[in-house]
Design a protein around this motif. Structure first.
Motif, PDB file in Angstrom:
ATOM      1  N   GLY A  35      69.782  74.207  68.726  1.00 52.52           N
ATOM      2  CA  GLY A  35      70.023  73.362  69.902  1.00 52.52           C
ATOM      3  C   GLY A  35      69.761  74.078  71.224  1.00 52.52           C
ATOM      4  N   PRO A  36      70.426  75.204  71.464  1.00 57.40           N
ATOM      5  CA  PRO A  36      70.169  75.927  72.717  1.00 57.40           C
ATOM      6  C   PRO A  36      68.725  76.441  72.827  1.00 57.40           C
ATOM      7  CG  PRO A  36      72.211  76.692  71.738  1.00 57.40           C
ATOM      8  CD  PRO A  36      71.560  75.783  70.758  1.00 57.40           C
ATOM      9  N   ALA A  37      68.119  76.798  71.696  1.00 58.76           N
ATOM     10  CA  ALA A  37      66.730  77.265  71.726  1.00 58.76           C
ATOM     11  C   ALA A  37      65.796  76.140  72.172  1.00 58.76           C
ATOM     12  CB  ALA A  37      66.318  77.786  70.357  1.00 58.76           C
ATOM     13  N   GLU A  38      66.057  74.921  71.709  1.00 65.88           N
ATOM     14  CA  GLU A  38      65.240  73.781  72.142  1.00 65.88           C
ATOM     15  C   GLU A  38      65.460  73.476  73.619  1.00 65.88           C
ATOM     16  OE1 GLU A  38      65.938  70.494  69.554  1.00 65.88           O
ATOM     17  OE2 GLU A  38      64.792  71.389  67.910  1.00 65.88           O
ATOM     18  N   ASN A  39      66.691  73.647  74.098  1.00 61.14           N
ATOM     19  CA  ASN A  39      66.953  73.423  75.520  1.00 61.14           C
ATOM     20  C   ASN A  39      66.205  74.426  76.392  1.00 61.14           C
ATOM     21  OD1 ASN A  39      68.639  71.298  74.959  1.00 61.14           O
ATOM     22  ND2 ASN A  39      70.498  72.515  75.039  1.00 61.14           N
ATOM     23  N   ILE A  40      66.208  75.684  75.998  1.00 61.32           N
ATOM     24  CA  ILE A  40      65.473  76.700  76.758  1.00 61.32           C
ATOM     25  C   ILE A  40      63.978  76.428  76.679  1.00 61.32           C
ATOM     26  CG2 ILE A  40      64.905  79.161  76.838  1.00 61.32           C
ATOM     27  CD1 ILE A  40      67.783  79.719  76.013  1.00 61.32           C
ATOM     28  N   PHE A  42      62.596  73.483  76.397  1.00 64.97           N
ATOM     29  CA  PHE A  42      62.324  72.342  77.268  1.00 64.97           C
ATOM     30  C   PHE A  42      62.269  72.763  78.733  1.00 64.97           C
ATOM     31  CE2 PHE A  42      63.576  68.603  79.733  1.00 64.97           C
ATOM     32  CZ  PHE A  42      62.619  67.700  79.298  1.00 64.97           C
ATOM     33  N   ILE A  43      63.185  73.632  79.137  1.00 65.62           N
ATOM     34  CA  ILE A  43      63.183  74.125  80.521  1.00 65.62           C
ATOM     35  C   ILE A  43      61.903  74.909  80.800  1.00 65.62           C
ATOM     36  CG2 ILE A  43      64.324  75.725  82.108  1.00 65.62           C
ATOM     37  CD1 ILE A  43      66.984  74.865  80.748  1.00 65.62           C
ATOM     38  N   SER A  44      61.482  75.722  79.842  1.00 67.59           N
ATOM     39  CA  SER A  44      60.236  76.472  80.035  1.00 67.59           C
ATOM     40  C   SER A  44      59.038  75.532  80.088  1.00 67.59           C
ATOM     41  CB  SER A  44      60.068  77.508  78.931  1.00 67.59           C
ATOM     42  OG  SER A  44      59.878  76.877  77.692  1.00 67.59           O
ATOM     43  N   MET A  45      59.082  74.429  79.344  1.00 63.78           N
ATOM     44  CA  MET A  45      58.011  73.448  79.388  1.00 63.78           C
ATOM     45  C   MET A  45      57.917  72.816  80.776  1.00 63.78           C
ATOM     46  SD  MET A  45      57.442  70.030  77.071  1.00 63.78           S
ATOM     47  CE  MET A  45      58.847  69.148  77.724  1.00 63.78           C
ATOM     48  N   LEU A  46      59.058  72.486  81.357  1.00 64.06           N
ATOM     49  CA  LEU A  46      59.049  71.898  82.697  1.00 64.06           C
ATOM     50  C   LEU A  46      58.513  72.876  83.739  1.00 64.06           C
ATOM     51  CD1 LEU A  46      62.453  70.000  82.787  1.00 64.06           C
ATOM     52  CD2 LEU A  46      60.171  69.047  82.556  1.00 64.06           C
ATOM     53  N   ILE A  47      58.935  74.134  83.649  1.00 64.85           N
ATOM     54  CA  ILE A  47      58.464  75.141  84.592  1.00 64.85           C
ATOM     55  C   ILE A  47      56.958  75.339  84.461  1.00 64.85           C
ATOM     56  CG2 ILE A  47      58.580  77.598  85.153  1.00 64.85           C
ATOM     57  CD1 ILE A  47      61.581  77.436  84.397  1.00 64.85           C
ATOM     58  N   THR A  48      56.473  75.380  83.222  1.00 66.71           N
ATOM     59  CA  THR A  48      55.038  75.538  82.989  1.00 66.71           C
ATOM     60  C   THR A  48      54.261  74.356  83.560  1.00 66.71           C
ATOM     61  OG1 THR A  48      55.495  76.757  80.963  1.00 66.71           O
ATOM     62  CG2 THR A  48      53.287  75.840  81.213  1.00 66.71           C
ATOM     63  N   ALA A  49      54.754  73.149  83.351  1.00 66.44           N
ATOM     64  CA  ALA A  49      54.061  71.968  83.865  1.00 66.44           C
ATOM     65  C   ALA A  49      54.006  71.988  85.384  1.00 66.44           C
ATOM     66  CB  ALA A  49      54.763  70.703  83.382  1.00 66.44           C
ATOM     67  N   ILE A  50      55.074  72.386  86.042  1.00 64.69           N
ATOM     68  CA  ILE A  50      55.084  72.438  87.511  1.00 64.69           C
ATOM     69  C   ILE A  50      54.111  73.496  88.018  1.00 64.69           C
ATOM     70  CG2 ILE A  50      56.508  73.045  89.504  1.00 64.69           C
ATOM     71  CD1 ILE A  50      58.863  71.713  87.974  1.00 64.69           C
ATOM     72  N   VAL A  51      54.089  74.658  87.385  1.00 62.19           N
ATOM     73  CA  VAL A  51      53.193  75.735  87.823  1.00 62.19           C
ATOM     74  C   VAL A  51      51.736  75.331  87.635  1.00 62.19           C
ATOM     75  CG1 VAL A  51      52.433  78.081  87.279  1.00 62.19           C
ATOM     76  CG2 VAL A  51      54.858  77.579  87.499  1.00 62.19           C
ATOM     77  N   ILE A  52      51.403  74.789  86.478  1.00 70.53           N
ATOM     78  CA  ILE A  52      50.010  74.411  86.223  1.00 70.53           C
ATOM     79  C   ILE A  52      49.593  73.272  87.146  1.00 70.53           C
ATOM     80  CG2 ILE A  52      48.460  73.398  84.512  1.00 70.53           C
ATOM     81  CD1 ILE A  52      49.882  75.031  82.405  1.00 70.53           C
ATOM     82  N   TYR A  53      50.479  72.291  87.361  1.00 68.62           N
ATOM     83  CA  TYR A  53      50.126  71.189  88.259  1.00 68.62           C
ATOM     84  C   TYR A  53      49.902  71.678  89.684  1.00 68.62           C
ATOM     85  CZ  TYR A  53      50.219  66.934  90.928  1.00 68.62           C
ATOM     86  OH  TYR A  53      49.899  65.927  91.788  1.00 68.62           O
ATOM     87  N   SER A  54      50.731  72.611  90.142  1.00 69.53           N
ATOM     88  CA  SER A  54      50.551  73.111  91.507  1.00 69.53           C
ATOM     89  C   SER A  54      49.234  73.872  91.638  1.00 69.53           C
ATOM     90  CB  SER A  54      51.723  74.000  91.916  1.00 69.53           C
ATOM     91  OG  SER A  54      51.744  75.178  91.147  1.00 69.53           O
ATOM     92  N   ARG A  55      48.839  74.596  90.602  1.00 73.85           N
ATOM     93  CA  ARG A  55      47.542  75.299  90.645  1.00 73.85           C
ATOM     94  C   ARG A  55      46.384  74.316  90.635  1.00 73.85           C
ATOM     95  NH1 ARG A  55      47.623  80.894  87.318  1.00 73.85           N
ATOM     96  NH2 ARG A  55      49.452  81.768  88.333  1.00 73.85           N
ATOM     97  N   ILE A  56      46.489  73.258  89.834  1.00 78.84           N
ATOM     98  CA  ILE A  56      45.430  72.251  89.794  1.00 78.84           C
ATOM     99  C   ILE A  56      45.334  71.546  91.140  1.00 78.84           C
ATOM    100  CG2 ILE A  56      44.781  70.029  88.790  1.00 78.84           C
ATOM    101  CD1 ILE A  56      45.859  71.062  86.113  1.00 78.84           C
ATOM    102  N   ALA A  57      46.471  71.194  91.726  1.00 78.06           N
ATOM    103  CA  ALA A  57      46.476  70.496  93.011  1.00 78.06           C
ATOM    104  C   ALA A  57      45.937  71.389  94.129  1.00 78.06           C
ATOM    105  CB  ALA A  57      47.884  70.022  93.345  1.00 78.06           C
TER     106      ALA A  57
END
Length: 62
Positions: A35-40, A42-57
């Motif tokens: 459970g906690p491993a999936e939560n971490i 998911f948080i890393s997935m969100l951070i990765t998506a924000i970083v990649i989107y900001s680089r693309i933009a």
């Protein structure tokens, strides 16, 4: 939809899911519960998506 690059959103989704699975598996290898491993993961997935989107933009603005 002139000059729409369908690879950018696809790349963002693939990278986010890849990072989520890697972080989740890595946490579970180091002895964390599922459970906690999936939560971490998911948080890393969100951070990765924000970083990649900001680089693309940023590249698109130039």
């Amino acid at each position: 939809m002139k000059k729409y690059n369908f690879m950018r959103p696809l790349f963002l989704i693939v990278m986010a899911l890849l990072v989520k699975s890697m972080v989740t598996n890595l946490c579970m290898v180091f002895g964390m519960e599922q459970g906690p491993a999936e939560n971490i993961g998911f948080i890393s997935m969100l951070i990765t998506a924000i970083v990649i989107y900001s680089r693309i933009a940023r590249k698109r603005r130039k």
